[in-house]
Motif scaffolding. Structure first.
Motif, mmCIF file in Angstrom:
data_model
loop_
_atom_site.group_PDB
_atom_site.id
_atom_site.type_symbol
_atom_site.label_atom_id
_atom_site.label_comp_id
_atom_site.label_asym_id
_atom_site.label_seq_id
_atom_site.Cartn_x
_atom_site.Cartn_y
_atom_site.Cartn_z
ATOM 1 N N GLU A 180 30.112 -17.806 -17.609
ATOM 2 C CA GLU A 180 29.089 -16.806 -17.915
ATOM 3 C C GLU A 180 27.769 -17.529 -18.167
ATOM 4 O O GLU A 180 27.704 -18.454 -18.977
ATOM 5 N N ILE A 181 26.724 -17.095 -17.471
ATOM 6 C CA ILE A 181 25.417 -17.748 -17.578
ATOM 7 C C ILE A 181 24.394 -16.757 -18.105
ATOM 8 O O ILE A 181 24.279 -15.638 -17.597
ATOM 9 N N SER A 182 23.683 -17.158 -19.123
ATOM 10 C CA SER A 182 22.616 -16.321 -19.678
ATOM 11 C C SER A 182 21.318 -17.120 -19.680
ATOM 12 O O SER A 182 21.335 -18.353 -19.747
ATOM 13 N N THR A 183 20.199 -16.414 -19.604
ATOM 14 C CA THR A 183 18.887 -17.064 -19.568
ATOM 15 C C THR A 183 18.008 -16.510 -20.671
ATOM 16 O O THR A 183 17.877 -15.289 -20.823
ATOM 17 N N ASP A 184 17.405 -17.407 -21.453
ATOM 18 C CA ASP A 184 16.548 -16.949 -22.550
ATOM 19 C C ASP A 184 15.148 -16.642 -22.015
ATOM 20 O O ASP A 184 14.844 -16.893 -20.841
ATOM 21 N N PRO A 185 14.268 -16.067 -22.852
ATOM 22 C CA PRO A 185 12.916 -15.698 -22.400
ATOM 23 C C PRO A 185 12.108 -16.855 -21.831
ATOM 24 O O PRO A 185 11.198 -16.653 -21.023
ATOM 25 N N GLN A 186 12.444 -18.071 -22.214
ATOM 26 C CA GLN A 186 11.736 -19.251 -21.707
ATOM 27 C C GLN A 186 12.334 -19.761 -20.388
ATOM 28 O O GLN A 186 11.850 -20.735 -19.815
ATOM 29 N N GLY A 187 13.371 -19.086 -19.917
ATOM 30 C CA GLY A 187 13.979 -19.464 -18.651
ATOM 31 C C GLY A 187 15.077 -20.507 -18.762
ATOM 32 O O GLY A 187 15.611 -20.951 -17.750
ATOM 33 N N LYS A 188 15.439 -20.882 -19.982
ATOM 34 C CA LYS A 188 16.487 -21.885 -20.173
ATOM 35 C C LYS A 188 17.856 -21.210 -20.078
ATOM 36 O O LYS A 188 18.098 -20.195 -20.726
ATOM 37 N N ARG A 189 18.728 -21.801 -19.292
ATOM 38 C CA ARG A 189 20.050 -21.222 -19.075
ATOM 39 C C ARG A 189 21.080 -21.765 -20.057
ATOM 40 O O ARG A 189 21.009 -22.923 -20.469
ATOM 41 N N SER A 190 22.027 -20.912 -20.404
ATOM 42 C CA SER A 190 23.162 -21.304 -21.248
ATOM 43 C C SER A 190 24.446 -21.020 -20.476
ATOM 44 O O SER A 190 24.542 -20.022 -19.758
ATOM 45 N N PHE A 191 25.427 -21.917 -20.625
ATOM 46 C CA PHE A 191 26.678 -21.800 -19.884
ATOM 47 C C PHE A 191 27.838 -21.579 -20.848
ATOM 48 O O PHE A 191 28.016 -22.333 -21.805
#
Length: 263
Positions: free
Chosen positions: A110-121
């Motif tokens: 599952e990949i999410s992206t914060d408002p700054q465009g940084k992705r989390s896995f």
């Protein structure tokens, strides 16, 4: 720089690009279609290929940036490595570059992206394979039915998303691969148990701000907990692109192909 020099430079550049494109044409185009599964791939056969002989086979999984359906972009990184004369003479092997569709992903993460465009896995411990992975599994099974594939010498490697897919392939087919390498990837630490017996070489850049290096070090650490001795190479000054350095390591391919299943 005068006009003649500029013209000569442009001609040399064009010629170089043309040679590279021509070399990549040595990778034949193929596809695997069965039921709802479909996947495109490029395949490089050894020089003087003889279908009555058995050859090692390497599956290489590309990163997210090379996804698509053009059956071309997946050759962007790594493909030229296997076209080198030294490789083709020393390691006559079949090399396969499948392509992941943009609508899917190699790994179950599952990949999410914060408002700054940084992705989390968020890597998954279990779960069904993605559409791309399901098709890839079918494609690999199809290759394993070929009489010219040596079942004792099957390898997989990948970079970024492809390294994540490499780990997933290792756990879904833990008895298939003789060895593997993963460049700047990651996995759920609980999955490591399933592929602890597979010789593995892990690469990562310590300054990686796309896929943090901790995703590789925790896999290495878990293998040590399980009593294994993984190969881990970290590049102190490398960001996400650690694949150029990994491919430049003269020990990588000799190590990979030195491994063989004892069955």
């Amino acid at each position: 720089m005068n006009r003649l020099t500029i013209l000569i430079s442009m001609l040399l550049l064009t010629g170089s690009m043309g040679t590279q494109a021509q070399d990549l044409k040595k990778y034949d185009k193929g596809s695997f279609i069965k039921g709802k599964d479909s996947i495109y791939y490029r395949i490089l056969f050894p020089e003087n290929f003889d279908a009555t002989k058995k050859y090692p086979i390497l599956f290489f999984l590309h990163g997210r940036g090379e996804s698509g359906n053009d059956n071309q972009k997946q050759l962007t990184h790594g493909a030229k490595q296997f076209l080198k004369d030294d490789f083709r003479k020393q390691f006559p092997a079949i090399v396969v570059f499948p392509q992941c569709a943009e609508s899917s992903y190699w790994a179950n993460v599952e990949i999410s992206t914060d408002p700054q465009g940084k992705r989390s896995f968020n890597f998954q411990k279990r779960g069904k394979p993605t559409k791309a992975m399901h098709a890839l599994l079918g494609m690999i099974d199809n290759f394993m039915d070929k009489p010219f594939v040596d079942e004792k010498r099957v390898y997989v490697g990948g970079l970024s998303m492809g390294a994540m897919g490499t780990y997933e392939l290792l756990r879904r087919k833990k008895k298939l691969f003789a060895a593997a390498f993963a460049i700047c990837g990651g996995d759920h630490v609980a999955n490591v148990q399933k592929y602890k017996e597979v010789p593995l070489w892990i690469f990562h850049g310590e300054k990686d701000d796309v896929v943090p290096v901790v995703f590789s070090t925790i896999i290495s650490d878990q293998l040590k907990v399980l009593g294994k001795t993984p190969k881990l190479t970290l590049y102190p000054n490398a960001n996400h692109n650690s694949w150029d350095a990994a491919f430049a390591d003269p020990k990588l391919l000799p190590w990979l192909f030195s491994n063989q299943k004892q069955r």
